[in-house]
Design an enzyme around this catalytic site. Sequence first.
Site, PDB file in Angstrom:
ATOM      1  CG  HIS A 103      -1.860  -1.103   1.399  1.00 45.96           C
ATOM      2  ND1 HIS A 103      -1.473  -2.116   2.185  1.00 45.96           N
ATOM      3  CD2 HIS A 103      -3.006  -1.127   1.254  1.00 45.96           C
ATOM      4  CE1 HIS A 103      -2.316  -2.835   2.372  1.00 45.96           C
ATOM      5  NE2 HIS A 103      -3.338  -2.366   1.685  1.00 45.96           N
ATOM      6  CG  ASP A 106       1.880  -0.908   3.380  1.00 44.31           C
ATOM      7  OD1 ASP A 106       1.017  -0.341   4.352  1.00 44.31           O
ATOM      8  OD2 ASP A 106       1.630  -1.887   2.450  1.00 44.31           O
ATOM      9  CD  GLU A 234      -7.732  -8.554  -1.339  1.00 51.49           C
ATOM     10  OE1 GLU A 234      -6.842  -7.737  -1.736  1.00 51.49           O
ATOM     11  OE2 GLU A 234      -7.881  -8.467  -0.212  1.00 51.49           O
ATOM     12  CD  GLU A 270      -7.298 -11.892   2.411  1.00 48.52           C
ATOM     13  OE1 GLU A 270      -7.010 -10.575   2.059  1.00 48.52           O
ATOM     14  OE2 GLU A 270      -7.431 -11.940   3.591  1.00 48.52           O
ATOM     15  CG  HIS A 273     -11.060 -11.184   1.788  1.00 50.02           C
ATOM     16  ND1 HIS A 273     -10.690  -9.999   1.413  1.00 50.02           N
ATOM     17  CD2 HIS A 273     -10.336 -10.924   3.324  1.00 50.02           C
ATOM     18  CE1 HIS A 273      -9.800  -9.374   2.069  1.00 50.02           C
ATOM     19  NE2 HIS A 273      -9.735  -9.882   3.266  1.00 50.02           N
ATOM     20  CG  ASP A 298      -4.255 -11.210  -1.143  1.00 54.94           C
ATOM     21  OD1 ASP A 298      -3.232 -10.931  -1.960  1.00 54.94           O
ATOM     22  OD2 ASP A 298      -4.682  -9.913  -0.661  1.00 54.94           O
ATOM     23  CG  ASP A 309      -9.590 -10.802   7.325  1.00 56.01           C
ATOM     24  OD1 ASP A 309      -9.205 -11.590   6.876  1.00 56.01           O
ATOM     25  OD2 ASP A 309      -9.662  -9.684   6.815  1.00 56.01           O
ATOM     26  CG  ASP A 311      -5.387 -11.383   7.138  1.00 59.33           C
ATOM     27  OD1 ASP A 311      -6.158 -11.741   6.391  1.00 59.33           O
ATOM     28  OD2 ASP A 311      -5.023 -10.209   7.197  1.00 59.33           O
ATOM     29  CG  ASP A 341      -3.017  -9.644   2.678  1.00 63.28           C
ATOM     30  OD1 ASP A 341      -2.684  -9.332   3.704  1.00 63.28           O
ATOM     31  OD2 ASP A 341      -4.172  -9.059   2.258  1.00 63.28           O
TER      32      ASP A 341
END
Length: 439
Positions: A103, A106, A234, A270, A273, A298, A309, A311, A341
């Site tokens: 991003h 980031d 996404e 993802e 998700h 992802d 979520d 991750d 991700d």
Amino acid sequence: MTKKEYFPEISRITFEGPESDNPLSFQYYEEDRVVAGKTMKEHFRFAVAYWHSFCNVNSDPFGIGTRNLPWEKTSDPIENAKFRLDAAFEFITKLGTPYYCFHDRDLSPEGSTVAESEKNLKEIVSLAKQYQKDTGVKLLWGTANLFSHPRYMNGAATNPDFDVVCHAAAQVKAALEATVELDGENYVFWGGREGYMHLFNTMMRKELDHMGTFLRIARDYGRSIGFKGTFLIEPKPMEPTKHQYDFDAATVIGFLREQDLIDDFKLNIEANHVTLASHSFAHDLMVAAEVGLLGSIDANRGDNQNGWDTDYFPTDLYDAIEAMIILLDNGGIAPGGFNFDAKLRRNSTDLEDLFLAHIGGMDTFARGLLIANEILNNSNFNELREGRYKSFQSGDGKKFEDGKMSLPDLRDLAHKKGEPTLKSGKQELLENLINRYIK
Ligand code: XLS
Ligand code: CA
Ligand code: CA
């Protein structure tokens, strides 16, 4: 002067094979091994996610961070951004993934004005360009963080306040320019806070149309500055808003068609998700792949127990095998790839944990690829599936598929043929097949 290393104990991770007990080696991911006509490196196009790997300190709503980031060395955010970039390229080259993703925020800090934020980003992008040149690491995709700053609390492109929409546009413009400057192969739109918290203070139709308009002008600008890659949306069903507009693959495909975006956009699926939307990872991969819109992945995992979520890094072999069957059928994922991700757990506090986590994810998918390829080549998997539809291959079934039969035609056939014989779906046979190929 020798450069300071952030991971001095760790050298380039290499393939040692399944017999190795070295946790800092690959057991299955052998980048140059050819499977189904392509090297593993080409199949996956693995990417490291900048945000979770180099920015995230493992904080959660109940406590401050637990992870010490040795590259956050000064109180000057721009200096830190440079150290972070240095650490990122050391990590990525030691791990051996060909790509990374970021991003805007980031990479570099937000400034006090739009112009200052743009200047910060440009400064770090020019350094990143040099690192890419020196190491051969490439950018899989860039994106803009349109959800962390308080101004985006009611959304970005769908914000009811036009002034916020302008700020979102400023960020996307700069992030697109950064992506083009770094030869990014894709550009992602994840719908941050595009959604609603309550229907009765929301004009949903208006917000969806604003999102369509925003995406069309972003696409046009991207193309005008030479971006030739794929734009990706996404999907995610909820979090941070209670209802996210890009709910799942099917919803996004409908939206792309309605908003005249279908020729430039594909989907970034993802895993976590999709499970949050109560589907399986394989489900949304298939929904997107079957209409030629599977753009990128992802790679991560949720938790069966709670569905958040989370991750997690992906370590579920069944999920990977199912995904790789669909991917092989799809002819691959390029110009997309597999972006991790995924984040370390709050209590994973050793520097080497970031390596262990990525190695596990890469090995899981590499092993999944090998098994999926065996299943597709050596079993009757495809015949089982296709065989169920053989009554549409010729005769009246074919005529129906071609739209050449009316409702009364079908009624007359039903009457003439009488009750159909029951044909087994062979689900258990298929499920056992996957287990039989896990060696
Ligand atoms: C958050 C999303 C985000 C996107 C990029 O849930 O996964 O990280 O991938 O903005
Ligand atoms: Ca994501
Ligand atoms: Ca996620």
